[in-house]
Design a protein around this motif. Structure first.
Motif, PDB file in Angstrom:
ATOM      1  N   ARG A 120       0.865  -1.171   0.000  1.00  0.00           N
ATOM      2  CA  ARG A 120       0.000   0.000   0.000  1.00  0.00           C
ATOM      3  C   ARG A 120       0.906   1.227   0.000  1.00  0.00           C
ATOM      4  N   ASP A 121       0.876   1.982  -1.088  1.00  0.00           N
ATOM      5  CA  ASP A 121       1.690   3.189  -1.200  1.00  0.00           C
ATOM      6  C   ASP A 121       0.886   4.364  -0.669  1.00  0.00           C
ATOM      7  N   VAL A 122       1.408   5.017   0.355  1.00  0.00           N
ATOM      8  CA  VAL A 122       0.635   6.039   1.057  1.00  0.00           C
ATOM      9  C   VAL A 122       1.206   7.442   0.861  1.00  0.00           C
ATOM     10  N   GLY A 123       1.724   7.711  -0.320  1.00  0.00           N
ATOM     11  CA  GLY A 123       2.168   9.060  -0.630  1.00  0.00           C
ATOM     12  C   GLY A 123       3.136   9.086  -1.781  1.00  0.00           C
ATOM     13  N   SER A 124       2.733   9.734  -2.883  1.00  0.00           N
ATOM     14  CA  SER A 124       3.604   9.811  -4.059  1.00  0.00           C
ATOM     15  C   SER A 124       3.403  11.136  -4.764  1.00  0.00           C
ATOM     16  N   VAL A 125       4.450  11.607  -5.411  1.00  0.00           N
ATOM     17  CA  VAL A 125       4.387  12.855  -6.153  1.00  0.00           C
ATOM     18  C   VAL A 125       3.426  12.693  -7.336  1.00  0.00           C
ATOM     19  N   ASP A 126       2.577  13.675  -7.531  1.00  0.00           N
ATOM     20  CA  ASP A 126       1.682  13.712  -8.697  1.00  0.00           C
ATOM     21  C   ASP A 126       0.853  12.433  -8.836  1.00  0.00           C
ATOM     22  N   ASP A 127       0.614  11.744  -7.723  1.00  0.00           N
ATOM     23  CA  ASP A 127      -0.251  10.548  -7.721  1.00  0.00           C
ATOM     24  C   ASP A 127       0.304   9.402  -8.561  1.00  0.00           C
ATOM     25  N   VAL A 128       1.624   9.343  -8.784  1.00  0.00           N
ATOM     26  CA  VAL A 128       2.148   8.342  -9.725  1.00  0.00           C
ATOM     27  C   VAL A 128       1.972   6.912  -9.215  1.00  0.00           C
ATOM     28  N   ALA A 129       1.837   6.714  -7.880  1.00  0.00           N
ATOM     29  CA  ALA A 129       1.615   5.354  -7.382  1.00  0.00           C
ATOM     30  C   ALA A 129       0.300   4.784  -7.885  1.00  0.00           C
ATOM     31  N   PRO A 155      -3.184  20.151   5.202  1.00  0.00           N
ATOM     32  CA  PRO A 155      -3.408  21.598   5.134  1.00  0.00           C
ATOM     33  C   PRO A 155      -2.138  22.342   4.731  1.00  0.00           C
ATOM     34  N   THR A 156      -2.268  23.605   4.497  1.00  0.00           N
ATOM     35  CA  THR A 156      -1.102  24.459   4.273  1.00  0.00           C
ATOM     36  C   THR A 156      -0.153  24.338   5.465  1.00  0.00           C
ATOM     37  N   GLY A 157       1.136  24.098   5.174  1.00  0.00           N
ATOM     38  CA  GLY A 157       2.113  23.929   6.242  1.00  0.00           C
ATOM     39  C   GLY A 157       2.142  22.547   6.836  1.00  0.00           C
ATOM     40  N   GLY A 158       1.602  21.558   6.128  1.00  0.00           N
ATOM     41  CA  GLY A 158       1.537  20.190   6.646  1.00  0.00           C
ATOM     42  C   GLY A 158       2.809  19.397   6.412  1.00  0.00           C
ATOM     43  N   HIS A 159       2.691  18.069   6.505  1.00  0.00           N
ATOM     44  CA  HIS A 159       3.833  17.164   6.465  1.00  0.00           C
ATOM     45  C   HIS A 159       4.133  16.733   5.029  1.00  0.00           C
ATOM     46  N   VAL A 160       5.350  16.981   4.575  1.00  0.00           N
ATOM     47  CA  VAL A 160       5.843  16.637   3.237  1.00  0.00           C
ATOM     48  C   VAL A 160       4.905  17.187   2.155  1.00  0.00           C
ATOM     49  N   PRO A 161       4.833  18.508   2.040  1.00  0.00           N
ATOM     50  CA  PRO A 161       3.936  19.092   1.042  1.00  0.00           C
ATOM     51  C   PRO A 161       4.266  18.706  -0.395  1.00  0.00           C
ATOM     52  N   ALA A 162       5.510  18.255  -0.655  1.00  0.00           N
ATOM     53  CA  ALA A 162       5.862  17.814  -2.013  1.00  0.00           C
ATOM     54  C   ALA A 162       5.022  16.619  -2.442  1.00  0.00           C
ATOM     55  N   LEU A 163       4.462  15.885  -1.465  1.00  0.00           N
ATOM     56  CA  LEU A 163       3.580  14.754  -1.759  1.00  0.00           C
ATOM     57  C   LEU A 163       2.129  15.090  -1.431  1.00  0.00           C
ATOM     58  N   GLY A 164       1.836  16.379  -1.236  1.00  0.00           N
ATOM     59  CA  GLY A 164       0.550  16.740  -0.682  1.00  0.00           C
ATOM     60  C   GLY A 164      -0.471  17.267  -1.664  1.00  0.00           C
ATOM     61  N   TYR A 165      -1.726  17.023  -1.311  1.00  0.00           N
ATOM     62  CA  TYR A 165      -2.878  17.686  -1.916  1.00  0.00           C
ATOM     63  C   TYR A 165      -3.360  18.659  -0.840  1.00  0.00           C
ATOM     64  N   ILE A 166      -3.124  19.948  -1.044  1.00  0.00           N
ATOM     65  CA  ILE A 166      -3.398  20.931  -0.006  1.00  0.00           C
ATOM     66  C   ILE A 166      -4.892  21.256   0.020  1.00  0.00           C
ATOM     67  N   GLY A 198      11.133  16.736   8.884  1.00  0.00           N
ATOM     68  CA  GLY A 198      10.539  17.951   8.342  1.00  0.00           C
ATOM     69  C   GLY A 198      10.621  19.060   9.371  1.00  0.00           C
ATOM     70  N   PRO A 199      10.450  20.318   8.953  1.00  0.00           N
ATOM     71  CA  PRO A 199      10.601  21.443   9.874  1.00  0.00           C
ATOM     72  C   PRO A 199       9.427  21.649  10.820  1.00  0.00           C
ATOM     73  N   GLU A 200       8.279  21.029  10.507  1.00  0.00           N
ATOM     74  CA  GLU A 200       7.070  21.283  11.306  1.00  0.00           C
ATOM     75  C   GLU A 200       7.139  20.570  12.658  1.00  0.00           C
ATOM     76  N   GLU A 201       6.295  20.996  13.569  1.00  0.00           N
ATOM     77  CA  GLU A 201       6.195  20.335  14.870  1.00  0.00           C
ATOM     78  C   GLU A 201       5.484  18.987  14.737  1.00  0.00           C
ATOM     79  N   ILE A 202       5.818  18.067  15.637  1.00  0.00           N
ATOM     80  CA  ILE A 202       5.146  16.768  15.669  1.00  0.00           C
ATOM     81  C   ILE A 202       3.765  16.890  16.303  1.00  0.00           C
ATOM     82  N   GLY A 203       3.710  17.644  17.412  1.00  0.00           N
ATOM     83  CA  GLY A 203       2.591  17.528  18.330  1.00  0.00           C
ATOM     84  C   GLY A 203       1.235  18.005  17.886  1.00  0.00           C
ATOM     85  N   PRO A 204       1.087  19.236  17.376  1.00  0.00           N
ATOM     86  CA  PRO A 204      -0.275  19.753  17.139  1.00  0.00           C
ATOM     87  C   PRO A 204      -1.051  18.930  16.115  1.00  0.00           C
ATOM     88  N   SER A 205      -2.355  18.910  16.290  1.00  0.00           N
ATOM     89  CA  SER A 205      -3.222  18.297  15.285  1.00  0.00           C
ATOM     90  C   SER A 205      -3.481  19.340  14.206  1.00  0.00           C
TER      91      SER A 205
END
Length: 404
Positions: A120-129, A155-166, A198-205
């Protein structure tokens, strides 16, 4: 580390109906060995099991005397487009999407060669998986079954935005799920917290419980399960209460939420080895990421132990391809780490087969050697119920009835 056998990727082929006989059949559910087992395979499926000396005449057979037979392995958390280097995001950006697609094909086939028949691939650039999954599904190239999430809803500022749909508003969340469904995703991936690398914090939801419930409701309405990247306590609580199907990583989980996961049958995919590896990577990755990984690894041991004690369903996932994690696949390393953290070999094997299939919603066709299930089979020299490292003793991989 498993050594790749390149010749395992070439198809030797078998007739479309054949019998594998004289194997020691591993009953994954019961954690037992059935001696002298045989299975009859037609096309891509197991159609009959035999546990006695009588097997049908006139059908070509493969003699598996001295071998242990078990279902193919399932890895519920991979990133096929990543290379496992110190900075896979840099490699991905430098190479571009076409080479990311090719790398994903290569990593999937390497995984199959080493017994991982479903990922199960859970994150890929441009949906290539999603496209990689389709290549294997239609039979253009022989490979494992791939369940692809495509991009990660965040969301904006989330985890690994290069693989993200914001997606920030609730309207955007609904649109994101609908788009991924249209794109062909086999699962929805959402990030409810930050990450260690990544630069973001772990803790907040990063999403509220109400926001996550919008994603879950729309995904379930469209027949898709939801996997949530969740490291910090509040984000995990929000995700579980919102009804996600799997908690990915899940480092800091309270006893009360673990109990809720047990009652709701929410699957825990801990990915233990990757954070242990990151926590030991000083001088190879940025030190702030090492420090965060040390925090996560410290949480993980206690959470994993409590999850086992409470009876939370635990399924295997590796985070294969992640920073400084090395070449794919990473299944044996994860299995050994699960063992180091207190899980018994029989439970590890269930996590990598039977429970993982259930987490996918595919237990009717995957996860055990039973009539009616897909003929995804491993033949091993040694018994992994005695030593989980025996997973490395592969004699033969069979994918959908095809011998590699």
């Amino acid at each position: 580390m498993i050594q790749l056998s390149e010749d395992r990727l070439s198809v030797t082929g078998r007739p479309r109906e054949y019998i594998i006989k004289n194997a020691a059949l591993l009953d994954i559910v019961q954690g037992a060995v059935i001696r002298g087992g045989a299975v009859r395979i037609q096309d891509d499926s197991i159609v009959e099991l035999f546990t006695g000396p009588e097997i049908p005449a006139g059908v070509e057979s493969f003699d598996a005397a001295g071998m242990y037979m078990m279902p193919g392995l399932i890895d519920l958390h991979v990133h096929l487009v990543w290379d496992g280097s110190a900075d896979p995001l840099y490699t991905m950006a430098k190479e571009g999407n076409y080479l990311a697609f090719a790398r994903g094909i290569m990593n999937a086939r390497r995984s199959l060669a080493q017994g991982v028949t479903t990922v199960r691939d859970v994150g890929s650039v441009d949906d290539v998986a999603v496209d990689i999954a389709r290549v294997f599904e239609v039979g253009m190239i022989l490979g494992p079954t791939v369940v692809g999430a495509g991009r990660i809803i965040q969301p904006t500022g989330g985890h690994v935005p290069a693989l993200g749909y914001i997606a920030d508003s609730r309207e955007e969340l609904i649109k994101a799920v609908r788009y991924m469904k249209m794109r062909g995703a086999g699962v929805i991936k959402v990030a409810s917290t930050g990450g260690a690398y990544g630069p973001e914090e772990i803790g907040p939801s990063v999403y509220s419980e109400a926001d996550l419930a919008v994603i879950v409701a729309e995904a379930h309405h469209l027949g898709l399960k939801v996997a949530s990247h969740s490291l910090g306590r509040v984000g995990i609580e929000n995700a579980v209460r919102a009804g996600v199907d799997t908690i990915e990583h899940g480092a800091d989980i309270s006893s009360g939420i673990l109990q809720a996961m047990h009652e709701k049958n929410t699957y825990f995919v801990p990915t233990l080895a990757v954070y242990k590896k990151l926590s030991e990577s000083s001088g190879q990755i940025p030190e702030q990421y090492v420090d965060k990984a040390k925090t996560v690894a410290g949480w993980h041991r206690e959470t994993f132990r409590k999850a086992m004690d409470i009876g939370v369903p635990i399924a295997l996932g590796t985070d294969a391809g992640s920073p400084n994690f090395g070449p794919q696949p990473s299944v044996l390393l994860e299995m050994c780490t699960m063992g180091q953290y207190g899980m018994k070999p029989a439970d590890i094997l269930r996590a990598a087969t039977h429970t993982a299939a259930a987490a996918l919603g595919r237990s009717q066709v995957l996860g055990a050697i039973e009539a009616g299930k897909k003929a995804d089979i491993l033949l091993l020299k040694e018994n992994p119920l005695e030593d989980i490292r025996s997973i490395n003793s592969i004699c033969q991989v069979i994918k959908s009835g095809v011998m590699l």
